[in-house]
Design a protein around this motif. Sequence first.
Motif, mmCIF file in Angstrom:
data_model
loop_
_atom_site.group_PDB
_atom_site.id
_atom_site.type_symbol
_atom_site.label_atom_id
_atom_site.label_comp_id
_atom_site.label_asym_id
_atom_site.label_seq_id
_atom_site.Cartn_x
_atom_site.Cartn_y
_atom_site.Cartn_z
ATOM 1 N N ARG A 316 0.724 -1.401 -0.062
ATOM 2 C CA ARG A 316 -0.497 -0.306 -0.179
ATOM 3 C C ARG A 316 1.365 1.392 -0.085
ATOM 4 O O ARG A 316 0.417 2.416 -0.724
ATOM 5 C CB ARG A 316 -1.028 0.388 1.289
ATOM 6 C CG ARG A 316 -2.125 -0.503 0.574
ATOM 7 C CD ARG A 316 -3.607 0.158 1.956
ATOM 8 N NE ARG A 316 -2.890 -0.429 3.308
ATOM 9 C CZ ARG A 316 -3.270 -1.628 4.561
ATOM 10 N NH1 ARG A 316 -3.832 -2.318 3.407
ATOM 11 N NH2 ARG A 316 -2.814 -1.962 5.017
ATOM 12 N N GLU A 317 1.817 1.102 0.875
ATOM 13 C CA GLU A 317 2.812 2.569 0.911
ATOM 14 C C GLU A 317 3.628 2.503 -0.579
ATOM 15 O O GLU A 317 3.675 3.935 -0.915
ATOM 16 C CB GLU A 317 3.782 2.283 1.889
ATOM 17 C CG GLU A 317 3.610 2.654 3.119
ATOM 18 C CD GLU A 317 4.313 2.322 4.493
ATOM 19 O OE1 GLU A 317 4.080 2.419 5.075
ATOM 20 O OE2 GLU A 317 5.659 1.708 3.623
ATOM 21 N N LYS A 318 3.652 1.481 -1.205
ATOM 22 C CA LYS A 318 4.178 1.779 -1.981
ATOM 23 C C LYS A 318 3.692 2.526 -3.866
ATOM 24 O O LYS A 318 3.675 3.320 -4.601
ATOM 25 C CB LYS A 318 5.269 0.340 -3.466
ATOM 26 C CG LYS A 318 6.231 -0.242 -2.715
ATOM 27 C CD LYS A 318 6.998 -0.888 -3.630
ATOM 28 C CE LYS A 318 6.123 -2.693 -3.998
ATOM 29 N NZ LYS A 318 7.065 -3.289 -5.104
ATOM 30 N N ILE A 319 2.501 2.005 -3.169
ATOM 31 C CA ILE A 319 1.398 2.146 -3.919
ATOM 32 C C ILE A 319 0.990 3.554 -3.728
ATOM 33 O O ILE A 319 0.649 4.654 -4.359
ATOM 34 C CB ILE A 319 -0.113 1.540 -4.391
ATOM 35 C CG1 ILE A 319 0.276 0.253 -4.571
ATOM 36 C CG2 ILE A 319 -1.458 1.986 -5.180
ATOM 37 C CD1 ILE A 319 -0.845 -0.563 -4.700
ATOM 38 N N GLY A 320 0.691 4.001 -2.535
ATOM 39 C CA GLY A 320 0.487 5.650 -2.342
ATOM 40 C C GLY A 320 2.344 6.161 -3.079
ATOM 41 O O GLY A 320 1.772 7.343 -3.589
ATOM 42 N N GLU A 321 2.672 5.473 -3.113
ATOM 43 C CA GLU A 321 3.759 6.437 -3.146
ATOM 44 C C GLU A 321 4.157 7.292 -4.657
ATOM 45 O O GLU A 321 4.099 8.449 -5.288
ATOM 46 C CB GLU A 321 4.812 6.026 -2.602
ATOM 47 C CG GLU A 321 6.348 6.393 -3.175
ATOM 48 C CD GLU A 321 7.936 5.637 -2.510
ATOM 49 O OE1 GLU A 321 7.729 4.919 -1.955
ATOM 50 O OE2 GLU A 321 8.544 6.009 -3.324
ATOM 51 N N ARG A 322 3.870 5.968 -5.773
ATOM 52 C CA ARG A 322 3.442 6.257 -6.727
ATOM 53 C C ARG A 322 2.159 7.185 -7.006
ATOM 54 O O ARG A 322 2.673 7.462 -7.947
ATOM 55 C CB ARG A 322 3.404 4.619 -7.795
ATOM 56 C CG ARG A 322 4.382 4.228 -7.812
ATOM 57 C CD ARG A 322 4.476 2.936 -7.789
ATOM 58 N NE ARG A 322 6.303 3.161 -7.443
ATOM 59 C CZ ARG A 322 6.883 1.274 -7.685
ATOM 60 N NH1 ARG A 322 5.704 0.015 -7.193
ATOM 61 N NH2 ARG A 322 8.047 1.431 -7.379
ATOM 62 N N MET A 323 0.994 6.959 -6.253
ATOM 63 C CA MET A 323 -0.094 8.129 -6.216
ATOM 64 C C MET A 323 0.015 9.391 -6.102
ATOM 65 O O MET A 323 0.321 10.300 -7.180
ATOM 66 C CB MET A 323 -1.713 7.444 -5.666
ATOM 67 C CG MET A 323 -2.035 6.452 -5.648
ATOM 68 S SD MET A 323 -2.917 6.276 -7.589
ATOM 69 C CE MET A 323 -4.768 7.479 -6.086
ATOM 70 N N LYS A 324 1.805 9.196 -5.166
ATOM 71 C CA LYS A 324 2.116 11.083 -5.109
ATOM 72 C C LYS A 324 2.671 11.599 -6.531
ATOM 73 O O LYS A 324 2.517 12.414 -6.747
ATOM 74 C CB LYS A 324 2.988 10.474 -4.246
ATOM 75 C CG LYS A 324 2.279 10.929 -2.222
ATOM 76 C CD LYS A 324 2.618 11.891 -2.199
ATOM 77 C CE LYS A 324 2.226 12.562 -0.004
ATOM 78 N NZ LYS A 324 1.823 10.529 0.545
#
Lengths: 490, 156
Positions: A316-324
């Motif tokens: 989830r963190e990775k995806i969140g980072e990419r979303m940013k």
Amino acid sequence: MDNELFMNTELPPPSEMAMHFEQPSSSSAMLNWGLMDPNLARNSPPQDCFMWEKSTEQQQSIFDSALSSLVSSPTPSTSNFSGGGGDGFIIRELIGKLGNIGNTSGDIYGAPMNGNVSRSASCYATPMSSPPPMMNRTAPLTEFSGDPGFAERAAKFSCFGSRSFNGRTNSGIPVNNGKIVNSGKLTRVSSTPALKALASPEFASASRPMIPAGDSPPKLPGEFSRKRKSVSKGKSKDNPLPAASPSPSFSKTAERKEVSEEKGGKRRREDEGEEEEGNKGGNDTKPPEPPKDYIHVRARRGQATDSHSLAERVRREKIGERMKLLQDLVPGCNKVTGKALMLDEIINYVQSLQRQVEFLSMKLSSVNDTRLEFNVDALVSKDAMISSSGSRVHESGLQLESLSHHNYNNNSQLHTNVSSNNMMLHSPMKSLEPSALARGFTHLPTLTQFTDTISQYQMFSEEDLQSIVGMGVAHNPNHESQSQNMKIEL
Amino acid sequence: MASADKPINTDVPEKDVFALHFLQSLSNLRRQNTFDSPEKTNDRVKKIKKAAYVSMARAAGGTNRLWSRALLRRAAKENNKVVRFPRRKKRVTCLRRRSNRRDPVEEEEAERLRNLVPGGGGMGTSKLMEETAHYIKCLSMQVKVMQCLVDGLAPK
């Protein structure tokens, strides 16, 4: 320039204008700074000390104590340049003393500063007539004081050395401490690695009052930008940000630096979380040697520690980072929060981009006419010019514009010029631009850039060339003309 | 866990690289066909569009990017050409765990994204996002180049 420096002292600024220029004391240094600053600001060309001209003498006086300690030995060089250059020189000396060659300051500074740094470097190299011993001591200080922005910078860096230099703060500049420029001006200053090197051990104490934030251990210059942010945020991280962050951030505003630091901080947290022994989850643990294979995650307090949730969290963190990341790319996504909405936005944006490509390709297909030939030739000739001359973007841009409005006959002219592949292109080209068409060819300069690359690509054979030109121009089959004649034919 | 690159690299080359590739492809097109027949406008448009995408893929990532690879492969298939990509050394990744990795809401969006971004079918969500970011950058670059061209060539 020394004379200038000294002469400047004769114009006492309002504050601490005790003309104790000759006194080799910290107070004198302080005063000198105060004296020097306005004069230096006047004397030095703007770009020399674009930062240094700004501060008031009061700011500079802060550093005298620190500087005096530094400049114990007579410095062999006083700047022959204007105050700005001298400041740079002093700084460089100080840096050298600190064991940090401030060479990076040239990189760190933005464009305007490069001149300054180079000047300081040059003044470093030039044999300076050593002033009288007293001056040796004070002149650097005065020069230093001539750096208006130094106080700012030191203040910025104060977080580094503030703790360890408590005693030094009160070394005799009681008056000025209170008048330190607010740290609001520090934004630009912090980028100087040289200053960092200087400031961190030395000026932290002096500038400490300026920094509202508390203590933080002295940090390496490279970490300054990170430290400052952490200090301002009240936290202190020891992990250095990626090395790239200091240099690019220097030329940015403080906010951007904060953003980069923010990201770096975020990454650091991730790093910390990930680099720790991943045994917390009980699974996916491996020795950190191949860190790229496994992400070591520390279970957070109050969270499940089974492997699934950990992995899920990491993911989830990775995806969140990419979303940013995507958020930055897609315009107008700042207000939208939440993955679903963001994804909607992203999808819309991608669709719109693809539609744009389609639309533009339709337009391009309809443009297919001799005009293309013109432009192709123009581009080609421009390319030729570029390859021959190196960089004449604007010139060729202009000429390209003019070319586009000429009939095909001119193209032949161009082609002959191109094939000749020499500087003579310019004169005939110039004759072709009677009317500088500053029409929508703003893109041409950008296109011209690629012609540089085009010249490197010897993609087109001679027959291509000739077919495109349609004139059978016998051009020199040298490789250069080939590369030039990237006749973009449509 | 899959390996992670700490800084996600989404650099795209400068505009001129895109322009170069695009113009090359356009000149190739010019060489191949006679563009003067108005009936074939549609074909022309399609060709140009394809050329745009292919050149973009080449310019932007070459074969380093999943989407560009997929794009090139797709284009080659249309031309009945077989494209081989040098197989990258497969990184050691542990098996994906079948935990609640897929959020239904998120998956729906991800599916749409996969349909848009070339090569999206074979990517996990995080990889998909990465590719999307790069794809967006390249697309915008390409759009800029094409816009410039159009502006230059059709001044009115």
